[in-house]
Design a protein around this motif. Structure first.
Motif, mmCIF file in Angstrom:
data_model
loop_
_atom_site.group_PDB
_atom_site.id
_atom_site.type_symbol
_atom_site.label_atom_id
_atom_site.label_comp_id
_atom_site.label_asym_id
_atom_site.label_seq_id
_atom_site.Cartn_x
_atom_site.Cartn_y
_atom_site.Cartn_z
ATOM 1 N N UNK A 149 -5.693 6.224 -5.082
ATOM 2 C CA UNK A 149 -4.762 7.142 -5.737
ATOM 3 C C UNK A 149 -3.327 6.656 -5.550
ATOM 4 N N UNK A 150 -2.615 6.528 -6.668
ATOM 5 C CA UNK A 150 -1.208 6.127 -6.611
ATOM 6 C C UNK A 150 -0.330 7.346 -6.331
ATOM 7 N N UNK A 151 0.965 7.114 -6.126
ATOM 8 C CA UNK A 151 1.833 8.256 -5.805
ATOM 9 C C UNK A 151 1.989 9.186 -7.006
ATOM 10 N N UNK A 152 1.676 8.685 -8.237
ATOM 11 C CA UNK A 152 1.740 9.556 -9.422
ATOM 12 C C UNK A 152 0.450 10.373 -9.572
ATOM 13 N N UNK A 153 -0.470 10.241 -8.604
ATOM 14 C CA UNK A 153 -1.708 11.033 -8.655
ATOM 15 C C UNK A 153 -2.804 10.361 -9.459
ATOM 16 N N UNK A 154 -2.478 9.244 -10.138
ATOM 17 C CA UNK A 154 -3.470 8.547 -10.963
ATOM 18 C C UNK A 154 -4.229 7.537 -10.094
ATOM 19 N N UNK A 200 0.837 -1.200 0.000
ATOM 20 C CA UNK A 200 0.000 0.000 0.000
ATOM 21 C C UNK A 200 0.874 1.254 0.000
ATOM 22 N N UNK A 201 1.882 1.220 0.848
ATOM 23 C CA UNK A 201 2.755 2.393 0.956
ATOM 24 C C UNK A 201 3.580 2.568 -0.301
ATOM 25 N N UNK A 202 3.980 1.434 -0.887
ATOM 26 C CA UNK A 202 4.733 1.473 -2.144
ATOM 27 C C UNK A 202 3.908 2.155 -3.218
ATOM 28 N N UNK A 203 2.618 1.755 -3.313
ATOM 29 C CA UNK A 203 1.751 2.241 -4.378
ATOM 30 C C UNK A 203 1.342 3.699 -4.159
ATOM 31 N N UNK A 204 0.966 4.010 -2.907
ATOM 32 C CA UNK A 204 0.431 5.356 -2.657
ATOM 33 C C UNK A 204 1.510 6.365 -2.273
ATOM 34 N N UNK A 205 2.649 5.830 -1.821
ATOM 35 C CA UNK A 205 3.699 6.729 -1.337
ATOM 36 C C UNK A 205 3.377 7.255 0.059
ATOM 37 N N UNK A 206 2.344 6.659 0.687
ATOM 38 C CA UNK A 206 1.947 7.122 2.030
ATOM 39 C C UNK A 206 2.979 6.681 3.060
ATOM 40 N N UNK A 207 3.077 7.459 4.129
ATOM 41 C CA UNK A 207 4.013 7.100 5.194
ATOM 42 C C UNK A 207 3.486 5.873 5.940
ATOM 43 N N UNK A 208 4.445 5.104 6.508
ATOM 44 C CA UNK A 208 4.048 3.890 7.222
ATOM 45 C C UNK A 208 3.005 4.241 8.277
ATOM 46 N N UNK A 209 2.064 3.389 8.449
ATOM 47 C CA UNK A 209 0.968 3.473 9.427
ATOM 48 C C UNK A 209 0.007 4.650 9.193
ATOM 49 N N UNK A 210 0.211 5.408 8.095
ATOM 50 C CA UNK A 210 -0.731 6.512 7.870
ATOM 51 C C UNK A 210 -2.086 6.006 7.363
ATOM 52 N N UNK A 211 -2.123 4.724 6.949
ATOM 53 C CA UNK A 211 -3.398 4.169 6.478
ATOM 54 C C UNK A 211 -4.228 3.620 7.625
#
Ligand SMILES: Nc1ncnc2c1ncn2[C@@H]1O[C@H](COP(=O)(O)OP(=O)(O)OP(=O)(O)O)[C@@H](O)[C@H]1O
Ligand SMILES: [Mg+2]
Length: 534
Positions: free
Chosen positions: A249-254, A200-211
Motif C-alpha cells: 500500500x502506497x501513501x495514497x492508499x493505492x 520504502x518510507x517514501x512510497x508508504x509514508x511509514x515512519x522510519x524503522x516502522x517496517x
C-alpha cells in the motif's frame, strides 16, 4: 663438545717448554689452545681471534704481563677478556693489586697445580661460552623483534588500507541504496527485518524503522499477507532463497505489485547469519501480463467459438451434401430412369409394328443403347446414395458397394463385422461410416496399387471401430501425421465426419499397405441390438 662451541684459549709465555706444559694440562678441556711466545705475538693473535681466556706469564723480556694486560684491555673488543697471570716468583699484595687494576681476573703461582689451572681456565672458558651464547640469543631475539615489528608494521598498513577501502565501499553501498529504485532490506537470521531503505518510507509514508520486525506486513495487501509470510518463514527455516510477489500500500492508499527477493548470507560453517533482499515495483508489467492473459483467454474463447461454428457449418454442409446426393439419386432413378423405361417400351412397340428390316435394326440398336443408359443411370444413382443404406442398413449397403468395386476395379475385397449381429446405428452415423469407407476404398483404388482390401466394422461397448486396410504401397509420414498441405479433401472429409460424431481418424502404414482407422462413440448402447444380415 662440538667444534662450533669451542672457545679459544691464548697461552703466552716466552718459554716454549712452559707453553707445552700448559697445553698438556689444558688439553683435556677440549678447547682451542693457541700459543704465543711474546707479548707482541699475543697482541696480534688477540686482534685476529676472539679469545675467551688469556693465560700469561707475568715476567716476559720485551713486554711484561702487566703491560700486555693493560694493552689488551684498552682494545674495545677485548675489554672483557679474562686474563689469568702465572707468576714464578711470589707476588706481593701490591703487585697483585697492580695486576687486578690492569685487568687480571686471577693469579696462579708456580708450582702449578694442574687441576687448579684446569678448573680456573674452564670456569672462564665456560663463562665466555655462555656470554657468547647469550649474545647469539640476544642477536636472534633482536632479529625476531625486528622481524615482528616489520610484520606488525606491514599488517597495520594493510589494515589501514582495508579500512579505507571498506569506508569507500560503504560509501558506494550507501549511494547505491539511496539511489536504487528498489526497496532494499535486510533481515536477521531468525527472519525479523532489521533494515529497510528510505525508498520504502517514501512510497508508504511509514515512519522510519516502522517496517522492522514484521512491521512491513502492515503495508502488504491483506489477500497477499498470509501467503508471503508463510513463504518467508519456510525460507527462513530452510535457508533457501526467497522470491514472492505481493501488493504494497502506497501513501495514497493505492496498492502496487512488488516482487521481493532475498538471499541468505552464511558464516564459514554454512549457518545463515543474515538475509539481504530487494523489493522491485512490477506493477506495470504485472498489469500488462494480466491484460495479455485476459486477451489470450478471450482470443482462445473466440477461436473455440469459431471452431465450433465451423464444425456446425461443415456438419450441415455434409448433411446437405448427403441430402442433395440422395435427391439427385432419386431424380435420376425416378425421373430420368422412368423416362428411359418409357422410351424403351415405346421403341419395343415400334419394333413390333414396323418390320422394315432397316428401321427394325435401328430400333434394336436404340433399345440396346437405352438399356446401357438405364444401367448407367441406375449405377450412378446407387453410387450417389445407395438405396439399401436407408432401407436394409449399413452392412447390406457396404456389401453391395464392395461387390461393385471388385467388379469395376478387380480389387478383391473382404468385409468382417463384429459382432455378426451388428446393431443399426443412427441414419446419420450409418451414412458417415458408409462415406468414410467409400472414400478410403476410392483412395485404395486410386493411389495404392493394392490387390486386396479389408474392411472391418467392430461394435464395442461404447464405440464403433472402422478399419480399411490394403496391401498396396503405403503412405508417407506427413500423410499419417495428417499434415495440412499433404492431405486432400478425401482424408480431410473422413476426419471431419469422424469429428462430427466425437470420434477420430488415424492413418498408419501396415507394412505392406495402409490402414485407415476411425473410432466413433456409438449412439446406441450394445443392448439395443437389431439383427441385420449383411
Ligand atoms: N490407401 C492409400 N495408399 C497409398 N496412398 C494413399 C492411400 N490413401 C491416401 N493416399 C495418399 O494420400 C493422399 C491424400 O489423400 P486424399 O484422399 O486426402 O486426397 P486425394 O485422394 O489425393 O484427392 P481427393 O481430395 O480427391 O480425395 C493421396 O494423394 C495419396 O497420395
Ligand atoms: Mg482421396
Amino acid at each position: 663438545m662440538s667444534a662450533r662451541n669451542r672457545v679459544n684459549i691464548l697461552m703466552v709465555d716466552d718459554q716454549p717448554a712452559k707453553l707445552l706444559s700448559y697445553e698438556v694440562i689444558l688439553d683435556e678441556l677440549g678447547e682451542n689452545l693457541i700459543k704465543a711466545t711474546s707479548g707482541r705475538e699475543a697482541l696480534q693473535l688477540l686482534l685476529q681471534n676472539e679469545i675467551a681466556v688469556v693465560l700469561m706469564d707475568v715476567s716476559m723480556p720485551e713486554l711484561d704481563g702487566f703491560e700486555l694486560a693493560e694493552m689488551i684491555h684498552q682494545h674495545p673488543r677485548c675489554q672483557k677478556t679474562a686474563i689469568i697471570f702465572i707468576s714464578a716468583v711470589h707476588l706481593t699484595d701490591l703487585d697483585q693489586l697492580k695486576g687486578y687494576q690492569r685487568g687480571a681476573v686471577d693469579y696462579i703461582s708456580v708450582p702449578i697445580i694442574p687441576e687448579l689451572l684446569r678448573a680456573k681456565v674452564s670456569v672462564f672458558a665456560e663463562l665466555h661460552r655462555q656470554a657468547q651464547q647469550l649474545e647469539t640469543l640476544n642477536r636472534e631475539l633482536e632479529q625476531r623483534v625486528l622481524e615482528r615489528t616489520e610484520e606488525l608494521d606491514r599488517k597495520a598498513e594493510t589494515l589501514q588500507r582495508l579500512n579505507s577501502e571498506l569506508r569507500r565501499k560503504n560509501q558506494e553501498l550507501d549511494a547505491i541504496v539511496q539511489t536504487a529504485p528498489d526497496i532494499i532490506f535486510s533481515r536477521q537470521a531468525d527472519g525479523l527485518r532489521d533494515y529497510t531503505s528510505e525508498r520504502f518510507h517514501e512510497y508508504t509514508g511509514a515512519l522510519a524503522s516502522s517496517a522492522n520486525g514484521f512491521g512491513w506486513l502492515d503495508y502488504v495487501h491483506p489477500e497477499d499477507r498470509e501467503r508471503s509470510m508463510a513463504l518467508w518463514m519456510s525460507c527462513a527455516q530452510s535457508g533457501e532463497s526467497y522470491e514472492s510477489e505481493y501488493r504494497i500500500r502506497g501513501k495514497d492508499g493505492q496498492y502496487r505489485w512488488f516482487r521481493a527477493r532475498a538471499v541468505p548470507i552464511r558464516d564459514p560453517q554454512g549457518k545463515v547469519v543474515k538475509w539481504y533482499g530487494t523489493c522491485s515495483d512490477i506493477h506495470d508489467s504485472k498489469l500488462l501480463e494480466h491484460s495479455m492473459r485476459d486477451s489470450a483467454a478471450e482470443l482462445e474463447r473466440m477461436v473455440d467459438e469459431r471452431t465450433a461454428a465451423l464444425r456446425r457449418l461443415s456438419g450441415r454442409l455434409m448433411t446437405m451434401q448427403d441430402e442433395e446426393r440422395r435427391r439427385i439419386a432419386r431424380e435420376l432413378h425416378d425421373g430420368l430412369g422412368q423416362e428411359l423405361v418409357a422410351v424403351k417400351m415405346m421403341l419395343n412397340g415400334v419394333i413390333q409394328q414396323d418390320s422394315t428390316p432397316r428401321k427394325n435394326q435401328a430400333a434394336i440398336e436404340a433399345t440396346a443403347m437405352i438399356d446401357r443408359a438405364m444401367k448407367q443411370v441406375r449405377s450412378m444413382s446407387h453410387l450417389l446414395h445407395p438405396p439399401l443404406l436407408d432401407e436394409v442398413g449399413l452392412l447390406s449397403a457396404l456389401q453391395w458397394y464392395l461387390d461393385g468395386l471388385t467388379k469395376r476395379s478387380g480389387i478383391e475385397t473382404a468385409l468382417d463385422v463384429q459382432p455378426p449381429e451388428f446393431p443399426r446405428l443412427t441414419p446419420e452415423l450409418e451414412t458417415a461410416i458408409f462415406r468414410i469407407i467409400q472414400e478410403a476404398l476410392t483412395n485404395v483404388f486410386r493411389h495404392s496399387g493394392a490387390h486386396k482390401g479389408w474392411v472391418t466394422l467392430t461394435h464395442r461397448e461404447t464405440d464403433v471401430v472402422v478399419t480399411v486396410r490394403d496391401d498396396g504401397k503405403g503412405v508417407e509420414a506427413q500423410i499419417t501425421e495428417l499434415r495440412p498441405g499433404s492431405i486432400g479433401i478425401g482424408i480431410g472429409g473422413m476426419r471431419q465426419r469422424a469429428k462430427e460424431f466425437g470420434g477420430e481418424l488415424r492413418l498408419a502404414n501396415s507394412n505392406p499397405g495402409t490402414i485407415v482407422e476411425v473410432i466413433v462413440p456409438s449412439a446406441l448402447p450394445l443392448s439395443q441390438k437389431v439383427s441385420v444380415t449383411a
